[in-house]
Motif scaffolding. Structure first.
Motif, mmCIF file in Angstrom:
data_model
loop_
_atom_site.group_PDB
_atom_site.id
_atom_site.type_symbol
_atom_site.label_atom_id
_atom_site.label_comp_id
_atom_site.label_asym_id
_atom_site.label_seq_id
_atom_site.Cartn_x
_atom_site.Cartn_y
_atom_site.Cartn_z
ATOM 1 N N ALA A 159 29.672 46.962 40.010
ATOM 2 C CA ALA A 159 30.935 47.716 40.068
ATOM 3 C C ALA A 159 31.855 47.145 41.141
ATOM 4 O O ALA A 159 33.067 46.999 40.930
ATOM 5 C CB ALA A 159 30.646 49.194 40.325
ATOM 6 N N LEU A 160 31.283 46.799 42.292
ATOM 7 C CA LEU A 160 32.089 46.275 43.394
ATOM 8 C C LEU A 160 32.652 44.896 43.074
ATOM 9 O O LEU A 160 33.834 44.622 43.293
ATOM 10 C CB LEU A 160 31.241 46.224 44.667
ATOM 11 C CG LEU A 160 31.929 45.762 45.946
ATOM 12 C CD1 LEU A 160 33.111 46.662 46.276
ATOM 13 C CD2 LEU A 160 30.943 45.759 47.093
ATOM 14 N N THR A 161 31.829 44.005 42.520
ATOM 15 C CA THR A 161 32.323 42.656 42.216
ATOM 16 C C THR A 161 33.314 42.659 41.054
ATOM 17 O O THR A 161 34.116 41.734 40.933
ATOM 18 C CB THR A 161 31.163 41.688 41.914
ATOM 19 O OG1 THR A 161 30.364 42.212 40.854
ATOM 20 C CG2 THR A 161 30.318 41.441 43.155
ATOM 21 N N ALA A 162 33.282 43.693 40.227
ATOM 22 C CA ALA A 162 34.278 43.801 39.151
ATOM 23 C C ALA A 162 35.643 44.196 39.711
ATOM 24 O O ALA A 162 36.676 43.938 39.091
ATOM 25 C CB ALA A 162 33.826 44.810 38.106
ATOM 26 N N GLU A 163 35.677 44.815 40.890
ATOM 27 C CA GLU A 163 36.935 45.230 41.519
ATOM 28 C C GLU A 163 37.533 44.142 42.398
ATOM 29 O O GLU A 163 38.633 44.302 42.903
ATOM 30 C CB GLU A 163 36.703 46.472 42.384
ATOM 31 C CG GLU A 163 36.338 47.710 41.620
ATOM 32 C CD GLU A 163 36.080 48.892 42.537
ATOM 33 O OE1 GLU A 163 36.526 48.852 43.706
ATOM 34 O OE2 GLU A 163 35.452 49.847 42.091
ATOM 35 N N LEU A 164 36.808 43.049 42.597
ATOM 36 C CA LEU A 164 37.273 41.975 43.466
ATOM 37 C C LEU A 164 37.684 40.770 42.622
ATOM 38 O O LEU A 164 37.062 40.459 41.621
ATOM 39 C CB LEU A 164 36.157 41.577 44.437
ATOM 40 C CG LEU A 164 35.694 42.680 45.379
ATOM 41 C CD1 LEU A 164 34.426 42.266 46.100
ATOM 42 C CD2 LEU A 164 36.784 43.032 46.366
ATOM 43 N N ARG A 165 38.739 40.096 43.077
ATOM 44 C CA ARG A 165 39.287 38.941 42.354
ATOM 45 C C ARG A 165 38.705 37.656 42.935
ATOM 46 O O ARG A 165 38.566 37.521 44.143
ATOM 47 C CB ARG A 165 40.810 38.940 42.539
ATOM 48 C CG ARG A 165 41.548 37.926 41.736
ATOM 49 C CD ARG A 165 43.029 37.889 42.108
ATOM 50 N NE ARG A 165 43.661 39.167 42.213
ATOM 51 C CZ ARG A 165 44.301 39.779 41.218
ATOM 52 N NH1 ARG A 165 44.389 39.210 40.045
ATOM 53 N NH2 ARG A 165 44.864 40.946 41.399
ATOM 54 N N CYS A 166 38.385 36.724 42.055
ATOM 55 C CA CYS A 166 37.941 35.401 42.507
ATOM 56 C C CYS A 166 39.119 34.710 43.188
ATOM 57 O O CYS A 166 40.209 34.644 42.625
ATOM 58 C CB CYS A 166 37.442 34.569 41.328
ATOM 59 S SG CYS A 166 37.017 32.874 41.786
ATOM 60 N N VAL A 167 38.895 34.199 44.390
ATOM 61 C CA VAL A 167 40.001 33.593 45.133
ATOM 62 C C VAL A 167 40.385 32.229 44.598
ATOM 63 O O VAL A 167 41.483 31.746 44.872
ATOM 64 C CB VAL A 167 39.670 33.508 46.643
ATOM 65 C CG1 VAL A 167 39.550 34.884 47.239
ATOM 66 C CG2 VAL A 167 38.412 32.709 46.899
#
Length: 150
Positions: free
Chosen positions: A41-49
């Motif tokens: 859930a957390l990594t789905a809310e973060l954008r790949c830089v």
């Protein structure tokens, strides 16, 4: 034959120069199913830089692999989701969040598209009005001479 060998050698070196170093190939180790669900859930809310149009969970970039490991490490240290997000924002900026918090620094991210749409609508309306005023008023009598019966 020597020129061909030199070309092949240079091609091999060029391919090797563009390769990324391999990160840790071992799979991520979760302590529980709840931790795994929280991680996803957390990594789905973060954008790949690097990719910028993919979430951290979906990206195959090497930095995304490294950041996923970093996120899991921070989770193992006992940090909350908010603390992990804050760590990544301090490191990479608010762009790393898909839904950045509303503040003065991110106001353009939140309102920019709407403002651009409004400006475009105003420009379109003004353009249409100017063209409507610039067109001469036509009378039916003027066109009757130009019409040819077929």
């Amino acid at each position: 034959m020597k020129p061909l060998a030199c070309v092949l050698l240079w091609l091999c070196l060029a391919v090797h120069a563009g390769a990324q170093p391999m990160g840790d190939p071992s799979p991520l180790q979760y302590r529980s199913a709840a931790e795994e669900a929280r991680f996803h859930a957390l990594t789905a809310e973060l954008r790949c830089v690097q990719c910028q149009n993919q979430s951290l969970a979906d990206s195959n970039a090497q930095i995304a692999h490294d950041l996923r490991r970093e996120v899991l490490k921070l989770m193992h240290e006992g940090r909350s989701d908010a603390q992990i997000k804050q760590f990544l924002v301090e490191r990479y900026g608010a762009f790393v969040l898909y839904r950045p918090q509303m503040d003065a620094g991110t106001a353009l991210l939140w309102f920019g598209p709407g403002i651009l749409l409004l400006i475009g609508a105003v420009v379109l309306v003004l353009h249409v009005r100017r063209r409507a005023r610039a067109l001469p008023v036509s009378n039916d009598e003027d066109h009757s001479q130009d019409e040819r019966p077929w």
